[in-house]
Write a protein that holds these residues in place. Structure first.
Motif, PDB file in Angstrom:
ATOM      1  N   GLY A 500       0.763  -1.434   0.012  1.00 31.53           N
ATOM      2  CA  GLY A 500      -0.083  -0.085   0.182  1.00 31.53           C
ATOM      3  C   GLY A 500       0.827   1.272   0.046  1.00 31.53           C
ATOM      4  O   GLY A 500       0.566   2.238  -0.770  1.00 31.53           O
ATOM      5  N   ALA A 504       1.114   3.919  -3.141  1.00 34.65           N
ATOM      6  CA  ALA A 504       0.928   5.395  -2.748  1.00 34.65           C
ATOM      7  C   ALA A 504       2.095   6.281  -3.333  1.00 34.65           C
ATOM      8  O   ALA A 504       1.830   7.422  -3.788  1.00 34.65           O
ATOM      9  N   ASP A 520      -6.813   1.914  -3.682  1.00 38.63           N
ATOM     10  CA  ASP A 520      -7.267   2.001  -2.265  1.00 38.63           C
ATOM     11  C   ASP A 520      -8.920   1.205  -2.287  1.00 38.63           C
ATOM     12  O   ASP A 520      -9.442   1.706  -2.861  1.00 38.63           O
TER      13      ASP A 520
END
Length: 629
Positions: A500, A504, A520
């Motif tokens: 994650g 990003a 997400d």
């Protein structure tokens, strides 16, 4: 003018009458907070035995200023034996020049003869007086050095000499010659205290700043920063130097007032201290340290807590600030050791440029790499003394390099090839190693009950110590490391979080190119309302759907290689498709979309199906209900 008994051609050439200069502006040469030592010097000069005072103290504590203050006092003294005496500074360096064909011994003796002939009106002053030991000698066994020429004159009380030298050089040269040392009256000059220097600063500001204003708060800031960052110098010199530099910078800016900004700029430019460190308090940086590390380092809470606690103790004054803080990061490859060091540099010192990294596998052979490593290390630290120094895979370095590092960990300093002492004490030194990785993996495979058992934990630590010693770590080296930090093996939950974070970062870079990556779960659900329920419709067929991070973590994670293999999987399934779209747009082949929605469809791994049948899926944001790319 002073009355001379005889002509002084050699003193005229090799001496300087500092009293004559001081008489033009006596108040300029007043040594504040040194009145006691000036008085002690006058007592020494009045003694019948050992009346040659020798000032001994660190560089910058004001030894020369005390001699100048003494010269000022002698100009107005009412003591008959001292009244009107001039202090003549002798230059040994000029005496050493041989262009006139006369030897050093001849010229030095001539200078002493002229001083003795005018003893009632002259006192000699030799700065860096330790240089008289050996100066002028034609060989190591010659008696014709300046020290031996001087001894008879001092012993007969034929002349008076004031000397000044540093503590180190006094012990290294003069104290080794007992006969010479007995000729002098030792006067110790301690460093001025913080409060004394503050008072000195207040008194000299009007003279140094002249038409400029230096408010009390700026003077206080000068004291704080000089005390904290000018560690290679002493009070009062370092505070005066910082004041002088700030005044000069303010003049260049055309200001009529010195501000804290000029003080900060001098410390930043001359001492390479990041402005982030200067402008933030220690409390502010430490307050954000743990939280900042947790945002970037996943699955290593115990390691983060131990690192933060160790640094906090040091900053609270409970550690040894004469040495760098040091850590040995242990654990399997790819669990976040290097990234933790990188984040420490950013959070503690404000920028990634304060991260110095050495791959120690490049320094395996001391005969060819020791000097290279030392040169690279001292150069890097001299230019960036406030940094995290990472020594990656330290076990691969040659033992001689480990010995060099032992000195750094022990003394907090290293001398470079030019004789400059490089300060290491403001560094955070991080060494990483894969040694003991098997023992750590075995420990992590056990249950929490076993891992928390005190005796089993002690057994694990013994196994770890044996593994380190087996890879060449000597006990004395390990003993000097501030703390050993064990990094845990990452589990799949940790890996999903790490993916994650990487997604990003990738999305930020894509947005700079005008594209967007949706990954997400909450964002994906805006395009696929049933996504958060775990399914979606693909070609009118209900299918299981999962976050793309879970898919990449499962496919890309190899426990033996850690996080590093994730990047390839991420590039294959996310980076490559977006990069192709960016290049097509630049070539004018397409410009009708710029948003990608990523997820995985199909069944993820389970106990009955260890691989599952899921596949990554990418959709264009406004065509999600029509087709997948």
């Amino acid at each position: 003018m002073i009355e001379l008994n005889t002509a002084t051609p050699y003193l005229d050439q090799y001496g300087k009458d500092i009293s004559e200069q001081i008489a033009l502006d006596p108040e300029k040469y007043r040594a504040f907070e040194r009145e006691g030592i000036t008085n002690r010097m006058m007592v020494s000069l009045l003694k019948q035995i050992q009346n040659a005072p020798l000032l001994v103290g660190e560089a910058g504590v004001g030894k020369t200023a005390i001699v100048e203050d003494l010269a000022r006092e002698l100009l107005v003294s009412n003591v008959p034996e001292l009244k009107g005496k001039h202090i003549i500074q002798i230059s040994l360096a000029n005496l050493m020049k041989s262009s006139d064909g006369e030897s050093f011994a001849f010229k030095f003796q001539a200078v002493l003869d002229e001083l003795m002939a005018n003893k009632k009106t002259m006192i000699a002053f030799i700065d860096e007086i330790h240089q008289i030991v050996g100066t002028g000698a034609e060989s190591n066994h010659s008696a014709l050095d300046a020290g031996n020429i001087l001894k008879p004159a001092l012993s007969r009380d034929d002349l008076q000499i004031i000397g000044a030298t540093t503590t180190k050089e006094f012990h290294e040269y003069i104290a080794q010659d007992g006969a010479l040392m007995r000729r002098f009256d030792l006067v110790e000059v301690p460093e001025l205290s913080y409060a004394q220097t503050q008072r000195v600063l207040e008194k000299i500001v009007p003279r140094m700043a002249k038409d400029m204003t230096v408010e009390r708060d700026v003077q206080a800031r000068i004291m704080q920063l000089a005390n904290r960052y000018m560690t290679d110098r002493f009070f009062p010199e370092k505070a005066i130097m910082l004041l002088d530099g700030a005044i000069s910078l303010a003049k260049l800016k055309g200001l009529s007032e010195v501000t804290t900004e000029e003080v900060t700029d001098i410390i930043h430019d001359d001492y390479h201290v990041p402005k982030y460190v200067i402008n933030q308090t220690v409390d502010e940086r430490l307050m954000n340290l743990s939280a900042g590390l947790q945002k970037k380092i996943i699955g290593q809470q115990k390691a983060i807590d131990k690192i933060t606690l160790k640094i906090t103790n040091r900053e609270a004054g409970l550690g040894d600030n004469s040495k760098p803080e040091s850590f040995l990061f242990l654990g399997p490859t790819g669990v976040g050791k290097t990234e933790t060091a990188n984040q420490l540099a950013i959070l503690l010192f404000g920028a990634e440029k304060n991260f110095i990294r050495f791959d120690m596998s490049a320094f395996k052979f001391a005969s060819s790499t020791l000097q290279s490593f030392k040169n690279q290390l001292t150069t890097a630290v001299r230019h960036t003394p406030y940094a995290v120094l990472l020594l990656d895979e330290i076990e691969k370095a040659d033992p001689e390099i480990m010995d060099l590092l032992l000195q750094v960990l022990d003394d907090g300093r290293l001398t470079d090839d030019y004789g400059r002492v490089v300060n290491f004490k403001d560094l955070i030194i991080v060494m990483t190693t894969n040694s003991g990785a098997k023992a750590i993996q075995n420990q992590n495979a056990k249950s929490d009950l076993v891992k928390n058992d005190k005796k089993r934990q002690e057994n694990f630590e013994e196994q770890l110590a044996l593994a380190l010693q087996g890879d060449g770590y000597r006990p004395e080296f390990l003993a000097r490391i501030g703390a050993m930090i064990v990094f845990d093996v990452l589990d799949m939950t940790d890996m999903v979080k790490i993916v994650g974070l990487k997604l990003a970062i990738l999305n930020e870079k894509a947005q700079e190119q005008g594209f967007k990556i949706v990954y997400d779960p909450k964002e994906v659900a805006k395009y696929f309302p049933t996504f958060e329920l775990g399914y979606e419709y693909l070609n009118d067929k209900k299918v299981t759907s999962s976050p793309i991070a879970a898919y990449i973590a499962d496919v890309g994670y190899k426990p033996s290689k850690g996080v590093r293999t994730i990047d390839d999987t991420l590039g294959e399934h996310v980076g490559n498709p977006v990069a192709n779209a960016i290049m097509k747009q630049r070539q004018g082949k397409t410009n009708d979309f710029n948003t990608f929605v990523f997820r995985a469809v199909g069944n993820p791994p389970s106990l009955t199906s260890p691989y599952g049948d899921w596949q990554p899926l990418i959709s264009r944001a406004w065509e999600v209900q029509d087709e997948a790319l």
